[in-house]
Design a protein around this motif. Structure first.
Motif: not given
Length: 291
Positions: A56, A84-85, A88-89
């Motif tokens: 992330t 997901t990591a 996410e951004p």
């Protein structure tokens, strides 16, 4: 665009990095702490696929697109957490995320030819990869330009699985293939595949899936014979029994090499304007980069 590439120093990553740079994009490499990166002078950021926080942190607002070329870790939960990591951004920004899967998720295709609409039936070696594909594509609903590319068996630049066929021919003094002589492999040249990645990064719609295949079904006997000729052997290809191949290569990998598939890659040509132009697999192995 500034494109963060996970796996930029690998076989496929090298070709993709070169192609994107030629098209005016700036490459940022995500490497493990112990890796020196590609050595091509690109900006380098440090992260690990088993450390979500590091992933992330690497996807800063100046990154326009992320290409994930990392292979499965073997831990489904860890790989899902990594996706997901990384995404996410990107949520709500319309920035691109490209996940690299592979045609082995389709399993044996039988008498027909598979395309992007064909249901998956993955081999154990890629057993949970369809779940990761679905996770990636679902990110499109959250404002990520998320896409998946499934390459065929990649050849070119003397690398990939065809290099194993050449090595086996040289080692055993005869061309070898795993399993039955009826097996066919969908193939793609690494530089044609790099062109496809560039097109997907630049303009593919969110939530789309693409097959990176230029030759739908090349007989493995033809590929093995070409590998033999690359090392000066003219003998007919011989079958390597699955049990023996599995003992040397690992059973899951041997099962994948014995997989018969016919897979189409026409959608990328029709929709994205992909125009593969490199030599076919047999010519490349026999007379090109593998000699």
């Amino acid at each position: 665009m500034r494109v963060l590439i996970i796996g930029a120093s690998g076989y496929l990553g090298t070709a993709i990095s070169e192609r994107l740079a030629e098209r005016g994009h700036e490459i940022v490499e995500l490497t493990r702490p112990t890796s020196a990166g590609s050595g091509r002078g690109n900006e380098r950021r440090v992260g690990d696929m088993t450390d979500p926080a590091s992933l992330t942190a690497a996807v800063t607002p100046d990154i326009d697109a992320v290409i994930n070329l990392a292979g499965p870790t073997g831990d489904a939960a860890a790989d899902a957490a990594a996706i997901t990591a990384l995404t996410e951004p990107l949520r709500g920004t319309g920035r691109a995320f490209v996940y690299t899967s592979g045609v082995w998720v389709l399993g044996a295709t039988g008498a027909g030819t598979a395309d992007e609409r064909t249901p998956v039936n993955p081999l154990p070696i890629v057993g949970y990869r369809p779940d990761i594909e679905r996770q990636v594509l679902a990110a499109a609903a959250d404002g990520v330009r998320a896409t998946v590319i499934r390459p065929g068996i990649v050849h070119g630049r003397g690398g990939g699985i065809p290099a194993l066929l050449v090595s086996l021919a040289a080692k055993h003094g005869a061309p070898r293939f795993v399993g039955d002589e009826s097996v066919r492999w969908p193939m793609v040249h690494v530089d044609d595949l790099a062109d496809l990645f560039a097109l997907v990064v630049e303009k593919a719609d969110p939530g789309t899936l693409w097959h990176g295949v230029t030759e739908t079904a090349v007989p493995v006997t033809d590929l093995a014979a070409a590998a033999g000729r690359a090392v000066g052997l003219t003998a007919a290809p011989e079958s390597w029994p699955l049990e023996q191949a599995g003992a040397e290569l690992g059973r899951l990998f041997a099962d994948a090499l014995a997989l018969d598939q016919s897979v189409a890659g026409q959608a990328a040509r029709d929709t994205l304007g992909w125009t593969p132009e490199r030599p076919g697999a047999v010519a490349d192995i026999q007379d090109g980069s593998y000699r």
